[in-house]
Scaffold this motif. Structure first.
Motif, PDB file in Angstrom:
ATOM      1  N   ALA A 110       0.852  -1.199   0.000  1.00 19.44           N
ATOM      2  CA  ALA A 110       0.000   0.000   0.000  1.00 19.44           C
ATOM      3  C   ALA A 110       0.880   1.238   0.000  1.00 19.44           C
ATOM      4  O   ALA A 110       1.540   1.545   0.993  1.00 19.44           O
ATOM      5  CB  ALA A 110      -0.907  -0.017   1.218  1.00 19.44           C
TER       6      ALA A 110
ATOM      7  N   ALA B 193      -6.870  -1.247   1.707  1.00 18.37           N
ATOM      8  CA  ALA B 193      -6.254  -2.260   2.571  1.00 18.37           C
ATOM      9  C   ALA B 193      -7.127  -2.534   3.785  1.00 18.37           C
ATOM     10  O   ALA B 193      -7.341  -3.684   4.161  1.00 18.37           O
ATOM     11  CB  ALA B 193      -4.866  -1.787   3.007  1.00 18.37           C
TER      12      ALA B 193
ATOM     13  N   THR C 292      -0.872  -6.574   4.703  1.00 14.30           N
ATOM     14  CA  THR C 292      -0.549  -5.278   4.092  1.00 14.30           C
ATOM     15  C   THR C 292       0.846  -4.810   4.516  1.00 14.30           C
ATOM     16  O   THR C 292       1.185  -4.875   5.691  1.00 14.30           O
ATOM     17  CB  THR C 292      -1.587  -4.213   4.519  1.00 14.30           C
TER      18      THR C 292
END
Length: 475
Positions: free
Chosen positions: A173, A190, A200
């Motif tokens: 991310a 996420a 993540t």
């Protein structure tokens, strides 16, 4: 598993990825991979180019990544790139790699900045990379540009969701530090698909562009929005550096210097920067593949068994085998049932944009046509009251009654119901007609199976009479 075996894991999944891309079967197998998500100007491209040490991704305003790019980095003494769609051609000039990505994107999506979920597979061999595979997804956007479809935001979101909702997909991310992290597109996605923050990996870009006196220390120390895998900060080249063709190696040295000399990040310097990020991703992906491999292996084996079984059946196929006919007919009926249900219940694949059909048309008959027919049956309330009054008096005769007799009610209601009969029958006819139409469309798809059935038996004649004219008369 020894170290050598661990190193083989990423190339192994690369081969699987290529194989499934080639046969267009990527969707039904949940391969362990890392998907890169972020807003349009979060700096995803720069992070990926810094890994390779070359400029090779398309640049520009608006949506630049319009198809998923499966980027396979392979550590190798020589440096070149290969595309799965032009096998055998080695690209040593990375400007040509960019041109090929643009051309291949346009080949599938057209030049109107539309998007497509069909991935481009690119392998980069280089001594500067660690074995690593990343899926670069289009940046999230809010506004359609030029002649892009107006729902481009939803299209991109749907495409990203196809990847990130899979349990075996790690998320990289990417969020810029110079805007509020609570509004980060990447972290929103996420949080939605990975609420526990287990798969993540956070990347914070543009740390050098933060307002004076502010820093991202709380985020990088994993205190603000904690993720189990934590955050890594990077400093990419500025647009000016890119336009001026600033060397990526020099940029990486400048990045290292930034972390070592910044008072808020000095104590974190060894856990920051592009080189560290690449190392962490290599370890995390390798461990992730190792953890998911047993389940993946058993799923592949069961798929292989069922395919081998089918192949065996076709190998020993005899045209006069009666069980073949039964199976073909059964398949046809099953296919028919699936198609029919899709057309009535509604489905996302092959949507007709020219006219209503199936369930949608039946819905319209009930909710628009039928009420319209009923509204046409206007009855004058004044006349109706008069009729009710006469009916009551006629039933009572010379007596005066306190209650409305049932018979008066029934007489009036029966007459009103008789008026409803015609529009109801009309509605039923229209629904039957649409159902017949739907059946006709479904059977066209499966009737070719009948044509390949053996024709020597009388059963064949019975089956051929399944033609619609004889089985499904007009309503």
């Amino acid at each position: 598993m020894g170290n050598r075996g661990m190193e083989e894991l990423i190339p192994l999944v690369n081969r699987l990825q290529d194989a499934f891309s080639a046969i267009g079967q990527n969707s039904n197998l949940d391969l362990p991979q890392i998907a890169v998500v972020g807003g349009q100007s979060a700096g995803k491209s720069s992070v990926l180019e810094n890994f390779v040490g070359k400029d090779f991704l398309p640049r520009g305003s608006g949506i630049v990544t319009r198809r998923p790019l499966v980027l396979q980095l392979i550590n190798c003494p020589t440096e070149y790139a290969e595309f799965l769609h032009c096998k055998g051609k080695k690209f040593t000039d990375f400007d040509e790699v960019r041109q090929e990505i643009e051309a291949e994107t346009d080949r599938v999506t057209g030049q109107n900045k539309g998007i497509s979920p069909v991935p481009i597979n690119l392998r980069v061999y280089s001594p500067n990379v660690l074995n690593l595979t990343l899926v670069d997804l289009p940046g999230m956007t809010k506004v359609a540009v030029g002649d892009q479809p107006p729902d481009i935001e939803h299209q991109i979101r749907d495409m990203i969701m196809q990847f990130v909702t899979k349990e075996n997909c790690l998320l990289l991310a990417v969020s810029p530090a110079n805007s509020d992290l609570a509004n980060s597109d990447a972290l929103k996605i996420a949080k939605e698909v990975d609420p526990q923050g287990l798969r993540t990996i956070g990347v914070i870009t543009k740390l050098d562009l933060m307002d004076e006196g502010t820093d991202a220390r709380d985020i990088l120390e994993n205190k603000l929005l904690p993720l189990r895998r934590g955050y890594i900060g990077v400093v990419n080249r500025s647009q000016k550096d890119i336009d001026g063709k600033k060397d990526i190696t020099a940029a990486l040295q400048a990045e290292r210097k930034f972390f070592l000399s910044h008072p808020a990040y000095r104590h974190l310097a060894d856990r920051m920067g592009t080189a560290y990020l690449q190392k962490v991703l290599n370890q995390q992906l390798t461990n992730h593949i190792r953890d998911t491999l047993p389940a993946l292996r058993s799923k592949l084996q069961s798929q292989l068994l069922s395919i081998e079984k089918e192949v065996e059946e076709y190998k020993n196929f005899r045209p006069d085998d009666p069980s073949r006919k039964t199976k073909a007919l059964l398949q046809m009926v099953q296919q028919f049932a699936v198609d029919f249900e899709k057309r009535i219940e509604g489905s996302g694949d092959q949507v007709d944009t020219y006219e209503l059909s199936g369930g949608a048309k039946i819905n319209r008959i009930f909710h628009e046509r039928f009420p319209f027919e009923l509204v046409k049956l206007e009855s004058d309330e004044k006349t109706l009251r008069k009729e009710i009054s006469y009916a009551i008096k006629n039933i009572h005769g010379i007596r005066t009654g306190l209650f409305t007799p049932d018979m008066a009610f029934e007489t009036i209601v029966k007459r009103l119901i008789a008026q409803l009969k015609e529009p109801c029958q009309k509605c039923v006819d229209m629904v039957i007609s649409e159902l017949v139409n739907t059946v006709r469309q479904c059977t066209q798809k499966v009737l070719h199976i009948l044509r390949v059935l053996p024709s020597h038996s009388t059963k064949r004649r019975g089956l051929s009479q399944l033609s619609l004219g004889e089985r499904w008369g007009s309503p």
